[in-house]
Structures are given as structure tokens and as C-alpha cells.
Design an enzyme around this catalytic site. Structure first.
Site, PDB file in Angstrom:
ATOM      1  N   ARG A 214      39.354 -12.370  25.315  1.00  0.00           N
ATOM      2  CA  ARG A 214      39.576 -10.917  25.306  1.00  0.00           C
ATOM      3  C   ARG A 214      40.803 -10.596  26.142  1.00  0.00           C
ATOM      4  O   ARG A 214      40.846 -10.913  27.333  1.00  0.00           O
ATOM      5  CB  ARG A 214      38.370 -10.186  25.903  1.00  0.00           C
ATOM      6  CG  ARG A 214      37.049 -10.475  25.207  1.00  0.00           C
ATOM      7  CD  ARG A 214      36.635  -9.394  24.248  1.00  0.00           C
ATOM      8  NE  ARG A 214      35.639  -9.894  23.312  1.00  0.00           N
ATOM      9  CZ  ARG A 214      34.335  -9.571  23.322  1.00  0.00           C
ATOM     10  NH1 ARG A 214      33.894  -8.723  24.220  1.00  0.00           N
ATOM     11  NH2 ARG A 214      33.525 -10.062  22.431  1.00  0.00           N
ATOM     12  N   GLU A 216      41.913  -8.092  27.763  1.00  0.00           N
ATOM     13  CA  GLU A 216      41.694  -6.819  28.447  1.00  0.00           C
ATOM     14  C   GLU A 216      42.042  -6.995  29.924  1.00  0.00           C
ATOM     15  O   GLU A 216      41.597  -7.943  30.549  1.00  0.00           O
ATOM     16  CB  GLU A 216      40.217  -6.395  28.336  1.00  0.00           C
ATOM     17  CG  GLU A 216      39.707  -6.261  26.917  1.00  0.00           C
ATOM     18  CD  GLU A 216      40.220  -5.007  26.221  1.00  0.00           C
ATOM     19  OE1 GLU A 216      40.746  -4.120  26.916  1.00  0.00           O
ATOM     20  OE2 GLU A 216      40.089  -4.933  24.980  1.00  0.00           O
ATOM     21  N   ARG A 222      32.663  -9.331  36.930  1.00  0.00           N
ATOM     22  CA  ARG A 222      31.859  -9.680  35.750  1.00  0.00           C
ATOM     23  C   ARG A 222      32.692 -10.084  34.542  1.00  0.00           C
ATOM     24  O   ARG A 222      32.140 -10.540  33.554  1.00  0.00           O
ATOM     25  CB  ARG A 222      31.014  -8.474  35.306  1.00  0.00           C
ATOM     26  CG  ARG A 222      30.127  -7.870  36.325  1.00  0.00           C
ATOM     27  CD  ARG A 222      29.454  -6.634  35.786  1.00  0.00           C
ATOM     28  NE  ARG A 222      30.431  -5.607  35.420  1.00  0.00           N
ATOM     29  CZ  ARG A 222      31.066  -4.833  36.296  1.00  0.00           C
ATOM     30  NH1 ARG A 222      30.835  -4.957  37.587  1.00  0.00           N
ATOM     31  NH2 ARG A 222      31.933  -3.923  35.887  1.00  0.00           N
ATOM     32  N   HIS A 223      33.984  -9.839  34.569  1.00  0.00           N
ATOM     33  CA  HIS A 223      34.810 -10.039  33.376  1.00  0.00           C
ATOM     34  C   HIS A 223      35.778 -11.201  33.516  1.00  0.00           C
ATOM     35  O   HIS A 223      36.396 -11.380  34.557  1.00  0.00           O
ATOM     36  CB  HIS A 223      35.636  -8.782  33.097  1.00  0.00           C
ATOM     37  CG  HIS A 223      34.831  -7.629  32.593  1.00  0.00           C
ATOM     38  ND1 HIS A 223      34.364  -6.654  33.418  1.00  0.00           N
ATOM     39  CD2 HIS A 223      34.409  -7.325  31.347  1.00  0.00           C
ATOM     40  CE1 HIS A 223      33.678  -5.766  32.682  1.00  0.00           C
ATOM     41  NE2 HIS A 223      33.689  -6.162  31.435  1.00  0.00           N
ATOM     42  N   GLU A 351      25.419  -5.433  31.450  1.00  0.00           N
ATOM     43  CA  GLU A 351      25.238  -5.607  30.019  1.00  0.00           C
ATOM     44  C   GLU A 351      25.490  -7.065  29.671  1.00  0.00           C
ATOM     45  O   GLU A 351      26.551  -7.611  29.908  1.00  0.00           O
ATOM     46  CB  GLU A 351      26.225  -4.715  29.256  1.00  0.00           C
ATOM     47  CG  GLU A 351      26.072  -4.819  27.755  1.00  0.00           C
ATOM     48  CD  GLU A 351      27.148  -4.048  26.987  1.00  0.00           C
ATOM     49  OE1 GLU A 351      27.640  -3.033  27.521  1.00  0.00           O
ATOM     50  OE2 GLU A 351      27.484  -4.472  25.888  1.00  0.00           O
ATOM     51  N   SER A 354      25.491  -7.250  23.121  1.00  0.00           N
ATOM     52  CA  SER A 354      24.904  -6.369  22.125  1.00  0.00           C
ATOM     53  C   SER A 354      24.638  -7.168  20.866  1.00  0.00           C
ATOM     54  O   SER A 354      25.267  -8.197  20.619  1.00  0.00           O
ATOM     55  CB  SER A 354      25.808  -5.171  21.855  1.00  0.00           C
ATOM     56  OG  SER A 354      27.100  -5.592  21.593  1.00  0.00           O
ATOM     57  N   ARG A 402      27.706 -15.115  32.187  1.00  0.00           N
ATOM     58  CA  ARG A 402      26.924 -14.074  32.872  1.00  0.00           C
ATOM     59  C   ARG A 402      25.481 -14.505  33.076  1.00  0.00           C
ATOM     60  O   ARG A 402      24.865 -14.177  34.079  1.00  0.00           O
ATOM     61  CB  ARG A 402      26.964 -12.768  32.078  1.00  0.00           C
ATOM     62  CG  ARG A 402      28.292 -12.058  32.236  1.00  0.00           C
ATOM     63  CD  ARG A 402      28.213 -10.656  31.729  1.00  0.00           C
ATOM     64  NE  ARG A 402      29.518 -10.021  31.853  1.00  0.00           N
ATOM     65  CZ  ARG A 402      29.817  -8.827  31.391  1.00  0.00           C
ATOM     66  NH1 ARG A 402      28.906  -8.115  30.755  1.00  0.00           N
ATOM     67  NH2 ARG A 402      31.012  -8.330  31.553  1.00  0.00           N
TER      68      ARG A 402
END
Length: 428
Positions: A214, A216, A222-223, A351, A354, A402
Site C-alpha cells: 500500500r 499510503e 499499526r501501518h 481494525e 474487512s 497485526r
RNA sequence: GCUCGAGUGGUGUAGCCUGGCCUAUCAUGAAGCCCUGUCGAGGCUUCGACCCGGGUUCAAAUCCCGGCUCGGGCGCCA
């Protein structure tokens, strides 16, 4: 092998036998006429005792002057001694310096001073020599192993999908471009579309544990920009069934981690109990719990999930999300078109992933794409399998990093990735 | 992308607000010496640092500006 025993295996039963050990010289305590060296390998520690009278002046001097963290092998007689740590020690006849460590070390392995994570990641090879650090990776391996085992047990077929993809029109932002000969390509964000194509191919139940990227520029504990995703997809199934798979996978992981008491001790973290079934709350209930921090129809902010996590300890699902918040391929709820068959899987405020039941009717997919201002023609490679017999299917993706972070009690996901890739770090 | 914060020996820090007694603290480490039961060994000696560039000032680790690097929060995260 150059050794006959591992350091952690040396036992009083070996008394009077000749054994050899290899490892890293952790510490030297020279008392003048006697010296104690601590040897370490992955299994633990062993004490090497040098008596000046026995080994001779020259050997005594040479062997006590080896720098810490050098790799050595020793051969000698094992002696039970209640004054030795663990009750045994080895009195060497020979000691070979295999590879000498430079001084000073980039960070101390057994020093009382803790280094910062930046320093540690720059010298990860040294950092990993600490049991409390390597334990993260033992926990991670236990999770990964349990996930493979559970999914295979349930009849999932392991697949590998491409990580280099041709187009950025899959709907997401934040792809890393790569040069693919004379064309531009991208690193994949998720195996989502390929898992669905595998459903079109009749593989019915598939899983993949692999990298995802990713682009980002987030900067949080967490990322990461490269992470490991556990993905499943299942045909003739719905959101509820794959939530069942998820909780059994997480329970299997929890059990595997709990069995590794030694690593949990090194990490000084308690095992996490997972009792099935895991709680499921709806998005509407979540909004109520968020104490007015979100309006219906908005995504749940960190602030909101923190408020929710005050009431929802541990793992739980948030189901029945508004359709507008979910991607085009998530199916509408049967009873109310405002809602979707998409769900999130949470641990406290974090999170985890999903997932949901997917749209398998191509006409609906095209309509959903148009509703999101996307051109269905750009998605022809993706849509084509839906025209020739696509079963209903559902799936999810779960971040292994995670999960490892939660089970090892780490406060930063970087602790659980050997060589993490974050916004500023590409090396080592 | 927005925003807040931080950079002092190999490692981790104190000092910065309230500039001068900083020739920069303490710990850890490293080098050397003493010591026959250590296990955070102990004792003695020595070594090593203010992110970079400007500015203010008699005087800057300390205040101001710029840069670089890093971290946190938020956003984003099919």
C-alpha cells in the site's frame, strides 16, 4: 553439525561426557584464576568455565579476551555443579573462534540499556539475538502455522496470485508503480480479484498468505507499506459462514500461541483466550456505542472505535455496514438495501480486516461500478469470469502482522516484522 | 495531505523553559590492570557526544530562522 548439544539442552545427564557446543559468546566474567563465559544459541544459555590451571596461561588469556557476540565452538567435559547456572557447565579442552565480533556492538544484547526501535531495526541481526525479540517471530510462526493447518483442515486450497498487476483500475488508491519492461505496472494491494476469479474457476475454497503493498504515507504503529495478508475466498457461502471460518482460524492461532509458553514468558505477555462464538455487533449498534462520535453513514474513526472498544474487549465483528461505505463488489443486504453483507473484524480498537459476501451477478456489479463513477469497461478482465457461471461466494483478508502484534502483546507492528517497510524505511 | 514533537559519545540519557560556574551529567559500553565460583560479578585507570547551515549576543547544547533526519496523532487504508 559442528555441535553435539544445543546450549539449552545441556543437562546433568551429560555429566562427565565430552560434548561440543556452538554459539555466540554473550558474556565473559574473568575473576583472575577462573573465568565464566556464557554461550548462547537459539535454545538458551550454557556456562563455559575456564580454570587457568587447567587450560594454561595462554589459552586463558586468549579465550577470555574474545569480544562479546563473537561466534565460537567449544569442546570439553560436561560437569554437574550446583554453583553453575542450570546446574551444569562445560570445561573446555578446546575453544575455537569461528567469527570475531567487532567492538563496540551497534547495540547491546544483554545490556541493561534498551535501544530505540530505529537503532534496533538498523541492526536487526543484533536485535534478534535477544530472546524477548526473537520470541515475536516464534509467536508469528505459530500463528502462521496454525492458520495454514486450520484452513487446510477445512478444505481450503492454498494458492499464489500475482503481485505485479497491470492496471490501477481495480478501484483502490495508493499503488506502487513499477517498471515492467516498457510498460508501467503496479504492486498488488490485495489478492481480492484473483481470489474471486479462482471462484469462477471452480476452486471453491482457496486461501493465500502473501505480501500486499500500500503506497499510503501513514505514520502509525499499526501501518506498514508492505504487509502479509491472510486471504480466503469460499464459494456457495455467505458472510456468516466466512465469519465462522475467521473465528475458528483466530481460535486456532490463539491455541498455538498459548502452547508456546516459553515465547510468551520471554515476551512477558499473557496468552489470549478466544472463546467461540466471537461477539457480533451491527454497525448500527457500533454507532450507538460510539457516543455521538460518528453519524450514521460515516466510517468509524479511531476515536469512535476506541469508544466502542471500551465495551467490546478482545475480538469481535461489526456486521451489516451501510452499503455506501463498502466497495462495489460487496453484496447488498437481502432485507434492507441500505445495508451490506460486509463485515469488519476488530481487536479492541484496531481494525483487523474487512470481508463479506461478494456480488456474483455481473449486471449488479456493472451497476455498482457505474454508481461509484467507475467505468465497467475498464474492469473487463475482472468481470469476464462473472459472465460464465460464477457461484455465490464470500471471503476476507486478515493482516498476519497485526495478528502477530496482538498475540505477542507488541505496541508497534514493526516489532513483529523482521525487516519492516514503512514510509521512510527501505533498508535494511 | 494536515498537525504536534524530537535529534547530545557505540547504546540509553541529564542539561534546553530561566544563555555564562558545560573543560557537558549519569548509566551502559570499549581499552587496560587486579582478582579461583561468577551468574546485572567486583575494584582501579583511561576513552568517547551537543544533526547541518545561517542569525541574535560579550557569550549558544540552550534563543531565532532555514534545511535534513526521525517519531507521534489524525486523514487515507477495495
Amino acid at each position: 553439525m559442528q555441535y553435539t548439544r544445543k546450549c539449552g539442552e545441556l543437562a546433568s545427564e551429560d555429566n562427565d561426557s565430552t560434548q561440543s557446543l556452538c554459539g555466540w559468546l554473550q558474556d565473559v566474567r574473568n575473576l583472575g584464576g577462573i573465568a565464566f563465559l556464557t554461550l548462547r544459541d537459539r535454545t538458551g544459555l550454557a556456562q563455559i568455565t575456564l580454570l587457568k590451571k587447567k587450560v594454561g596461561e595462554d589459552n586463558f588469556k586468549d579465550w577470555t579476551n574474545i569480544s562479546r557476540e563473537s561466534v565460537i565452538c567449544v569442546e570439553g567435559t560436561v560437569k554437574s555443579n550446583k554453583e553453575a547456572p542450570g546446574g551444569v557447565e562445560i570445561l573446555p579442552d578446546s575453544l575455537t573462534l569461528i567469527n570475531e565480533a567487532k567492538t563496540p556492538l551497534p547495540l547491546g544484547v544483554i545490556d541493561k540499556i534498551d535501544s530505540e526501535i530505529e537503532t534496533r531495526l538498523n541492526a536487526r541481526y543484533m536485535d534478534l539475538r535477544k530472546p524477548e525479540i526473537s520470541a515475536h517471530f516464534k509467536v508469528r510462526a505459530a500463528i502462521s502455522g496454525a492458520v495454514h493447518k486450520q484452513l487446510r483442515l477445512e478444505g481450503f486450497l492454498e494458492i499464489q496470485t500475482p503481485k505485479i498487476i497491470a492496471s490501477a483500475t481495480e478501484g483502490g488508491t495508493g499503488l506502487f508503480p513499477v517498471q515492467y519492461f516498457d510498460k508501467e505496472a503496479y504492486l498488488t494491494q490485495s489478492p481480492q480479484l484473483y481470489k474471486q476469479m479462482a471462484m469462477g474457476g471452480g476452486l471453491e475454497k482457496v486461501y493465500e498468505i502473501g505480501p500486499a503493498f500500500r503506497a499510503e504515507e501513514h505514520n502509525t504503529p499499526r501501518h506498514l507499506n508492505e504487509f502479509t495478508s491472510i486471504d480466503i475466498e469460499q464459494s456457495f457461502s455467505d458472510d456468516n459462514e466466512v465469519m465462522g471460518v475467521m473465528e475458528r482460524v483466530v481460535a486456532a492461532a490463539a491455541e498455538a500461541v498459548s502452547a508456546d509458553i516459553e515465547s510468551l514468558n520471554d515476551l512477558q505477555t499473557p496468552p489470549i483466550d478466544v472463546e467461540l462464538p466471537l461477539p457480533r455487533i451491527t454497525y448500527d449498534e457500533a454507532v450507538d456505542m460510539a457516543k455521538g462520535l460518528v453519524e450514521w453513514g460515516e466510517d468509524l474513526s479511531m476515536e469512535a472505535t476506541r469508544a466502542i472498544s471500551e465495551k467490546m474487549d478482545g475480538f469481535y465483528f461489526i456486521t451489516k455496514w451501510p452499503l455506501q461505505l463498502k466497495p462495489f463488489y460487496i453484496q447488498q443486504d437481502d432485507s434492507d438495501p441500505k445495508y451490506s453483507k460486509g463485515f469488519d473484524f476488530m481487536y479492541k480498537e484496531v481494525e483487523m480486516t474487512s470481508g463479506g459476501q461478494r456480488v456474483h451477478d455481473v449486471a449488479i456489479l456493472e451497476e455498482r461500478l457505474r454508481n461509484q463513477d467507475l467505468n465497467p469497461e475498464d474492469f473487463e478482465h475482472y468481470l469476464s469470469p462473472f459472465r460464465y457461471g460464477m457461484p455465490p461466494h464470500a471471503g476476507w483478508g486478515l493482516g498476519l502482522d497485526r495478528l502477530a502484534m496482538i498475540f505477542s502483546g507488541a505496541s508497534n507492528v514493526r516489532e513483529c516484522v523482521l525487516w519492516p517497510r514503512d514510509r521512510t524505511r527501505m533498508t535494511p
